[in-house]
Design an enzyme around this catalytic site. Structure first.
Site, PDB file in Angstrom:
ATOM      1  N   HIS A  16      10.807   1.100 -11.418  1.00 15.56           N
ATOM      2  CA  HIS A  16      11.951   0.070 -10.999  1.00 15.56           C
ATOM      3  C   HIS A  16      13.095  -0.188 -11.952  1.00 15.56           C
ATOM      4  O   HIS A  16      14.114   0.168 -11.707  1.00 15.56           O
ATOM      5  CB  HIS A  16      11.400  -1.226 -10.778  1.00 15.56           C
ATOM      6  CG  HIS A  16      10.171  -1.315  -9.612  1.00 15.56           C
ATOM      7  ND1 HIS A  16       8.893  -1.864  -9.707  1.00 15.56           N
ATOM      8  CD2 HIS A  16      10.426  -1.058  -8.235  1.00 15.56           C
ATOM      9  CE1 HIS A  16       8.455  -1.966  -8.511  1.00 15.56           C
ATOM     10  NE2 HIS A  16       9.165  -1.218  -7.664  1.00 15.56           N
ATOM     11  N   LYS A  40       2.665 -12.415   2.643  1.00 18.73           N
ATOM     12  CA  LYS A  40       1.822 -11.704   2.011  1.00 18.73           C
ATOM     13  C   LYS A  40       1.480 -12.695   0.725  1.00 18.73           C
ATOM     14  O   LYS A  40       2.195 -13.413   0.099  1.00 18.73           O
ATOM     15  CB  LYS A  40       2.491 -10.447   1.263  1.00 18.73           C
ATOM     16  CG  LYS A  40       2.256  -9.213   2.034  1.00 18.73           C
ATOM     17  CD  LYS A  40       2.571  -8.147   1.296  1.00 18.73           C
ATOM     18  CE  LYS A  40       2.838  -6.762   2.174  1.00 18.73           C
ATOM     19  NZ  LYS A  40       3.300  -5.804   1.097  1.00 18.73           N
ATOM     20  N   ARG A  89      10.504   8.439  -4.240  1.00 18.54           N
ATOM     21  CA  ARG A  89       9.549   9.324  -5.265  1.00 18.54           C
ATOM     22  C   ARG A  89       9.278  10.617  -4.514  1.00 18.54           C
ATOM     23  O   ARG A  89       8.886  11.513  -5.476  1.00 18.54           O
ATOM     24  CB  ARG A  89       8.386   8.170  -5.385  1.00 18.54           C
ATOM     25  CG  ARG A  89       8.560   7.032  -6.355  1.00 18.54           C
ATOM     26  CD  ARG A  89       7.582   6.074  -6.391  1.00 18.54           C
ATOM     27  NE  ARG A  89       7.773   5.352  -5.144  1.00 18.54           N
ATOM     28  CZ  ARG A  89       6.894   4.155  -4.730  1.00 18.54           C
ATOM     29  NH1 ARG A  89       6.502   3.600  -5.727  1.00 18.54           N
ATOM     30  NH2 ARG A  89       7.036   3.503  -3.590  1.00 18.54           N
ATOM     31  N   SER A 127       3.753  -0.401  -7.886  1.00 22.08           N
ATOM     32  CA  SER A 127       3.010  -1.873  -8.189  1.00 22.08           C
ATOM     33  C   SER A 127       1.631  -1.552  -7.828  1.00 22.08           C
ATOM     34  O   SER A 127       1.000  -2.216  -8.625  1.00 22.08           O
ATOM     35  CB  SER A 127       3.802  -2.831  -7.595  1.00 22.08           C
ATOM     36  OG  SER A 127       5.240  -2.771  -7.935  1.00 22.08           O
TER      37      SER A 127
END
Ligand code: ADP
Length: 164
Positions: A16, A40, A89, A127
């Site tokens: 990030h 969440k 990615r 993450s």
């Protein structure tokens, strides 16, 4: 130019951070928008995620860190930004990111999404991978900024600090 970089950042990784740095070089200003997502339960509360990003980007000019909930396009509108920055990615990111980019453009025709390819040495970072490694006591100093490594050590009761 100003770009909005939205995400959960739970927590911020070096992947990030790399994107934020490159975004600043390209656009001058990057607004990092941290998703609140009440649906969440995050590993780190919103306020801590904001602090982690503020601390890790202290060396950069042109970074603003805010929180938002709801639609990204609404957040961008509020910030008077029409450029959204996202990272890619692998092919697995591409399908999802393209869908989101098309959705956002269908909601707001003058929005552009700019994708930056991850730096190769950060391409494995997410993450969730970081949390998984830290949970089992693995070193994460090469994956996250120092402030996050320290927070992960505290979260998982690891010998302090959990850095390499
Ligand atoms: P979200 O929950 O919206 O996917 P994330 O915090 O996981 O939010 O990621 C925010 C953005 O950063 C996404 O565009 C994601 O593809 C990108 N990103 C995540 N990890 C990396 C990395 N290692 N390198 C480059 N971009 C990344």
């Amino acid at each position: 130019m100003r770009a909005l970089y939205p995400g959960s950042f739970d927590p911020l990784t070096l992947g990030h951070l790399d994107l934020i740095e490159r975004g600043c070089n390209l656009f001058g200003e990057v607004v990092v928008a941290v998703l609140q997502n009440p649906g969440k339960t995050p590993a780190f509360p919103l306020e801590r995620r904001l602090d982690q990003i503020r601390i890790a980007t202290r060396h950069l000019n042109g970074v603003e860190v805010i929180s938002f909930d709801g639609l990204t396009v609404q957040c961008a509108r509020d910030q008077k930004v029409n450029l959204i920055l996202r990272g890619l990615r692998a092919m697995s990111d591409f399908e999802y990111e393209l869908q989101i980019a098309h959705t956002n453009r269908s909601l707001c025709a003058d929005f552009e999404t700019v994708f930056l390819a991850t730096s190769a040495h950060h391409s494995f970072l997410s993450s969730s991978v970081v949390k998984e490694v830290a949970r089992f006591g693995g070193p994460v100093g090469h994956m996250v900024p120092e402030v996050v490594a320290d927070d992960l050590a505290r979260l998982f009761n690891l010998p302090f600090p959990a850095r390499m």
